[in-house]
Motif scaffolding. Structure first.
Motif, PDB file in Angstrom:
ATOM      1  N   ASN A  84       0.824  -1.210   0.000  1.00  0.00           N
ATOM      2  CA  ASN A  84       0.000   0.000   0.000  1.00  0.00           C
ATOM      3  C   ASN A  84       0.861   1.264   0.000  1.00  0.00           C
ATOM      4  OD1 ASN A  84      -2.318  -1.574   0.050  1.00  0.00           O
ATOM      5  ND2 ASN A  84      -2.477  -1.520   2.286  1.00  0.00           N
ATOM      6  N   PHE A  85       2.010   1.203   0.693  1.00  0.00           N
ATOM      7  CA  PHE A  85       2.908   2.362   0.738  1.00  0.00           C
ATOM      8  C   PHE A  85       3.754   2.487  -0.522  1.00  0.00           C
ATOM      9  CE2 PHE A  85       3.019   1.822   5.614  1.00  0.00           C
ATOM     10  CZ  PHE A  85       1.808   2.480   5.724  1.00  0.00           C
ATOM     11  N   GLY A  86       3.781   1.441  -1.336  1.00  0.00           N
ATOM     12  CA  GLY A  86       4.566   1.477  -2.569  1.00  0.00           C
ATOM     13  C   GLY A  86       6.050   1.275  -2.368  1.00  0.00           C
ATOM     14  N   ILE A  87       6.449   0.629  -1.286  1.00  0.00           N
ATOM     15  CA  ILE A  87       7.881   0.419  -1.023  1.00  0.00           C
ATOM     16  C   ILE A  87       8.232  -1.062  -1.026  1.00  0.00           C
ATOM     17  CG2 ILE A  87       8.122   2.552   0.304  1.00  0.00           C
ATOM     18  CD1 ILE A  87       7.940   0.872   2.844  1.00  0.00           C
ATOM     19  N   ASP A  88       7.341  -1.914  -1.530  1.00  0.00           N
ATOM     20  CA  ASP A  88       7.626  -3.344  -1.551  1.00  0.00           C
ATOM     21  C   ASP A  88       8.799  -3.639  -2.490  1.00  0.00           C
ATOM     22  OD1 ASP A  88       5.551  -2.454  -3.439  1.00  0.00           O
ATOM     23  OD2 ASP A  88       5.779  -4.473  -4.280  1.00  0.00           O
ATOM     24  N   SER A  89       9.521  -4.722  -2.200  1.00  0.00           N
ATOM     25  CA  SER A  89      10.698  -5.152  -2.968  1.00  0.00           C
ATOM     26  C   SER A  89      11.790  -4.092  -2.984  1.00  0.00           C
ATOM     27  CB  SER A  89      10.303  -5.513  -4.413  1.00  0.00           C
ATOM     28  OG  SER A  89       9.379  -6.578  -4.428  1.00  0.00           O
ATOM     29  N   SER A  90      11.915  -3.355  -1.876  1.00  0.00           N
ATOM     30  CA  SER A  90      12.990  -2.376  -1.744  1.00  0.00           C
ATOM     31  C   SER A  90      13.771  -2.656  -0.469  1.00  0.00           C
ATOM     32  CB  SER A  90      12.429  -0.948  -1.712  1.00  0.00           C
ATOM     33  OG  SER A  90      11.667  -0.745  -0.534  1.00  0.00           O
ATOM     34  N   LEU A  91      14.912  -1.997  -0.337  1.00  0.00           N
ATOM     35  CA  LEU A  91      15.729  -2.192   0.858  1.00  0.00           C
ATOM     36  C   LEU A  91      15.022  -1.701   2.114  1.00  0.00           C
ATOM     37  CD1 LEU A  91      19.261  -1.175  -0.491  1.00  0.00           C
ATOM     38  CD2 LEU A  91      18.539  -3.449   0.285  1.00  0.00           C
ATOM     39  N   TRP A  92      14.190  -0.673   1.975  1.00  0.00           N
ATOM     40  CA  TRP A  92      13.491  -0.154   3.150  1.00  0.00           C
ATOM     41  C   TRP A  92      12.590  -1.209   3.782  1.00  0.00           C
ATOM     42  CZ3 TRP A  92      14.639   3.780   5.991  1.00  0.00           C
ATOM     43  CH2 TRP A  92      15.325   4.860   5.438  1.00  0.00           C
ATOM     44  N   VAL A  93      12.023  -2.076   2.984  1.00  0.00           N
ATOM     45  CA  VAL A  93      11.169  -3.137   3.526  1.00  0.00           C
ATOM     46  C   VAL A  93      11.964  -4.047   4.449  1.00  0.00           C
ATOM     47  CG1 VAL A  93       9.850  -5.180   2.889  1.00  0.00           C
ATOM     48  CG2 VAL A  93       9.592  -3.095   1.566  1.00  0.00           C
ATOM     49  N   LEU A  94      13.158  -4.436   4.037  1.00  0.00           N
ATOM     50  CA  LEU A  94      13.993  -5.317   4.845  1.00  0.00           C
ATOM     51  C   LEU A  94      14.515  -4.598   6.084  1.00  0.00           C
ATOM     52  CD1 LEU A  94      15.935  -6.915   1.880  1.00  0.00           C
ATOM     53  CD2 LEU A  94      14.133  -7.993   3.205  1.00  0.00           C
ATOM     54  N   TRP A  95      14.965  -3.350   5.926  1.00  0.00           N
ATOM     55  CA  TRP A  95      15.463  -2.604   7.076  1.00  0.00           C
ATOM     56  C   TRP A  95      14.368  -2.395   8.126  1.00  0.00           C
ATOM     57  CZ3 TRP A  95      17.945   1.663   3.542  1.00  0.00           C
ATOM     58  CH2 TRP A  95      19.096   1.145   2.937  1.00  0.00           C
ATOM     59  N   LEU A  96      13.187  -1.975   7.672  1.00  0.00           N
ATOM     60  CA  LEU A  96      12.093  -1.724   8.614  1.00  0.00           C
ATOM     61  C   LEU A  96      11.638  -3.016   9.300  1.00  0.00           C
ATOM     62  CD1 LEU A  96       9.930   0.834   6.586  1.00  0.00           C
ATOM     63  CD2 LEU A  96      11.369   1.293   8.580  1.00  0.00           C
ATOM     64  N   SER A  97      11.556  -4.091   8.557  1.00  0.00           N
ATOM     65  CA  SER A  97      11.088  -5.359   9.140  1.00  0.00           C
ATOM     66  C   SER A  97      12.040  -5.848  10.223  1.00  0.00           C
ATOM     67  CB  SER A  97      10.943  -6.419   8.043  1.00  0.00           C
ATOM     68  OG  SER A  97      10.018  -6.010   7.065  1.00  0.00           O
ATOM     69  N   HIS A  98      13.325  -5.853   9.935  1.00  0.00           N
ATOM     70  CA  HIS A  98      14.303  -6.288  10.933  1.00  0.00           C
ATOM     71  C   HIS A  98      14.308  -5.352  12.147  1.00  0.00           C
ATOM     72  CE1 HIS A  98      16.071  -9.656   8.846  1.00  0.00           C
ATOM     73  NE2 HIS A  98      16.271  -8.943   7.767  1.00  0.00           N
ATOM     74  N   SER A  99      14.149  -4.062  11.907  1.00  0.00           N
ATOM     75  CA  SER A  99      14.143  -3.107  13.019  1.00  0.00           C
ATOM     76  C   SER A  99      12.906  -3.289  13.894  1.00  0.00           C
ATOM     77  CB  SER A  99      14.188  -1.670  12.470  1.00  0.00           C
ATOM     78  OG  SER A  99      15.361  -1.465  11.716  1.00  0.00           O
ATOM     79  N   ILE A 100      11.762  -3.504  13.266  1.00  0.00           N
ATOM     80  CA  ILE A 100      10.517  -3.688  14.029  1.00  0.00           C
ATOM     81  C   ILE A 100      10.609  -4.897  14.945  1.00  0.00           C
ATOM     82  CG2 ILE A 100       8.087  -4.327  13.783  1.00  0.00           C
ATOM     83  CD1 ILE A 100       8.035  -2.590  11.246  1.00  0.00           C
ATOM     84  N   PHE A 101      11.109  -5.998  14.429  1.00  0.00           N
ATOM     85  CA  PHE A 101      11.175  -7.220  15.230  1.00  0.00           C
ATOM     86  C   PHE A 101      12.282  -7.175  16.275  1.00  0.00           C
ATOM     87  CE2 PHE A 101       9.431  -9.142  11.145  1.00  0.00           C
ATOM     88  CZ  PHE A 101       8.125  -9.099  11.609  1.00  0.00           C
ATOM     89  N   ALA A 102      13.272  -6.298  16.099  1.00  0.00           N
ATOM     90  CA  ALA A 102      14.390  -6.240  17.042  1.00  0.00           C
ATOM     91  C   ALA A 102      14.184  -5.221  18.155  1.00  0.00           C
ATOM     92  CB  ALA A 102      15.682  -5.909  16.293  1.00  0.00           C
ATOM     93  N   LEU A 103      13.349  -4.217  17.938  1.00  0.00           N
ATOM     94  CA  LEU A 103      13.228  -3.119  18.896  1.00  0.00           C
ATOM     95  C   LEU A 103      12.780  -3.541  20.299  1.00  0.00           C
ATOM     96  CD1 LEU A 103      11.870  -0.056  16.877  1.00  0.00           C
ATOM     97  CD2 LEU A 103      13.946  -0.189  18.254  1.00  0.00           C
ATOM     98  N   PRO A 104      11.768  -4.396  20.474  1.00  0.00           N
ATOM     99  CA  PRO A 104      11.355  -4.735  21.848  1.00  0.00           C
ATOM    100  C   PRO A 104      12.485  -5.315  22.692  1.00  0.00           C
ATOM    101  CG  PRO A 104       9.686  -5.427  20.282  1.00  0.00           C
ATOM    102  CD  PRO A 104      10.860  -4.992  19.476  1.00  0.00           C
ATOM    103  N   LEU A 105      13.213  -6.272  22.154  1.00  0.00           N
ATOM    104  CA  LEU A 105      14.310  -6.865  22.916  1.00  0.00           C
ATOM    105  C   LEU A 105      15.429  -5.857  23.135  1.00  0.00           C
ATOM    106  CD1 LEU A 105      15.648  -9.313  24.228  1.00  0.00           C
ATOM    107  CD2 LEU A 105      16.524  -9.950  21.969  1.00  0.00           C
ATOM    108  N   ALA A 106      15.732  -5.039  22.130  1.00  0.00           N
ATOM    109  CA  ALA A 106      16.801  -4.051  22.273  1.00  0.00           C
ATOM    110  C   ALA A 106      16.475  -3.036  23.364  1.00  0.00           C
ATOM    111  CB  ALA A 106      17.025  -3.346  20.938  1.00  0.00           C
ATOM    112  N   ILE A 107      15.244  -2.542  23.374  1.00  0.00           N
ATOM    113  CA  ILE A 107      14.845  -1.579  24.401  1.00  0.00           C
ATOM    114  C   ILE A 107      14.905  -2.205  25.781  1.00  0.00           C
ATOM    115  CG2 ILE A 107      12.903  -0.203  25.262  1.00  0.00           C
ATOM    116  CD1 ILE A 107      12.049   0.210  22.354  1.00  0.00           C
ATOM    117  N   PHE A 108      14.442  -3.443  25.899  1.00  0.00           N
ATOM    118  CA  PHE A 108      14.447  -4.117  27.195  1.00  0.00           C
ATOM    119  C   PHE A 108      15.873  -4.304  27.723  1.00  0.00           C
ATOM    120  CE2 PHE A 108      14.605  -8.170  29.564  1.00  0.00           C
ATOM    121  CZ  PHE A 108      13.804  -7.818  30.637  1.00  0.00           C
ATOM    122  N   LEU A 109      16.778  -4.788  26.889  1.00  0.00           N
ATOM    123  CA  LEU A 109      18.154  -5.038  27.325  1.00  0.00           C
ATOM    124  C   LEU A 109      18.881  -3.745  27.676  1.00  0.00           C
ATOM    125  CD1 LEU A 109      19.301  -7.822  24.825  1.00  0.00           C
ATOM    126  CD2 LEU A 109      18.611  -8.091  27.207  1.00  0.00           C
TER     127      LEU A 109
END
Length: 314
Positions: A170-195
């Motif tokens: 919907n945002f028009g950013i599929d199949s780009s590097l931003w998709v991979l960067w954002l996905s990895h960042s989203i899944f990593a943030l909770p543990l990173a903030i906690f530690l």
């Protein structure tokens, strides 16, 4: 003092009591006792022997992979890697086929580097700011928000893939590097903030208050006081995040387009559509693991310090 305290621990406690003032004796004694008892347990011959056996067992598959990567195709497909010692045959054909063949392994290696580095830097940067806010800034709903962030760790990655992919389209950013960067960042943030939050809470409050008395604001406290002390924690999480992103297959398989395929996808393709070239897997896998291994060994001392931080807090 506990009856089970060792003579070495008693000696350390006596020295600590002699140095500490009357108001600090009990607190310092507890810290010294925990530290000395932990070192005594870890230095026992049984613990050292168990660690040695575990290290050998853990290294055997890696050594087998290394040996297989240099064996010719016929030997790999007909014999086990341990037969190399009775019939040593060495060949560089596997590495030549991986690096110089039509696999585009060099391009996949570059894609992996481009994906991994921002996917490590982005969540650490955001997590440092969020952890500082949760640890040293008073605002309404702070505890509730921190619990909510911590609870996000239990959300499985698999159930978020399709909603995320829908939003990216919907945002028009599929199949780009931003998709991979954002996905990895989203899944990593909770543990990173906690530690990082827990590590910050181990820093003495008197240090922060002294900086405030000297006129330092939040920016100066964060960059000049806390950040130098957070190097072990940052390095520890960087290793975790780097290894996770570098070895990731699920997110790459879901979001990466053909032009952004990382090493994990290329290694899966090395066996061929009919699995007839799986002798290349050992060489490709060993090339892929060299960089994570070098990163881990290079940052090992920070990794250990980060894991043990706060373990002997009084």
């Amino acid at each position: 003092m506990s009856e089970t305290t060792t003579p070495k621990a008693k000696s350390a406690l006596d020295e600590a009591d002699a140095v500490a003032g009357p108001s600090e004796t009990r607190k310092l004694s507890r810290k010294e006792q925990r530290s000395v008892d932990a070192k005594t347990r870890l230095a026992s011959p049984w613990a050292s022997g168990f660690a040695l056996v575990l290290a050998i067992l853990w290294s055997v598959p890696t050594f087998g992979l290394f040996v297989s990567s240099f064996r010719p195709e016929r030997a790999i497909k007909t014999e086990g890697w341990w037969t190399f010692f009775s019939n040593p045959e060495v060949s560089l054909e596997n590495y030549d086929a991986v690096l110089n063949g039509n696999t585009d392994f060099a391009g996949a290696f570059l894609n992996t580097v481009v994906i991994t580095i921002p996917a490590v830097v982005i969540p650490i940067t955001l997590a440092l700011l969020a952890a500082y806010a949760f640890a040293w800034m008073d605002f309404k709903g702070r505890n509730f928000l921190f619990v909510a962030v911590f609870a996000l760790q239990v959300v499985p990655i698999q159930i978020a893939l399709i909603p995320l992919l829908t939003q990216y389209v919907n945002f028009g950013i599929d199949s780009s590097l931003w998709v991979l960067w954002l996905s990895h960042s989203i899944f990593a943030l909770p543990l990173a903030i906690f530690l990082l939050h827990n590590f910050m809470m181990d820093i003495p409050r008197s240090l922060i208050e002294a900086a405030r008395v000297d006129g330092a604001g939040h920016v100066k406290i964060f960059f000049q006081v806390l950040l130098p002390l957070l190097v072990p924690a940052i390095a520890s999480f960087s290793i975790f995040q780097f290894l996770w992103v570098w070895n990731d297959l699920l997110i790459a398989l879901t979001f990466a387009g053909p032009d952004l395929a990382p090493l994990t996808l290329k290694i899966g393709d090395l066996a061929g559509s009919r699995g007839s070239e799986w002798q290349l897997l050992s060489a490709g896998a060993f090339i892929a693991m060299v960089v994570p291994l070098a990163v881990f060994l290079g940052l090992q001392r920070f990794f250990v310090r980060g894991l043990l931080a706060g373990g002997v807090k009084g």
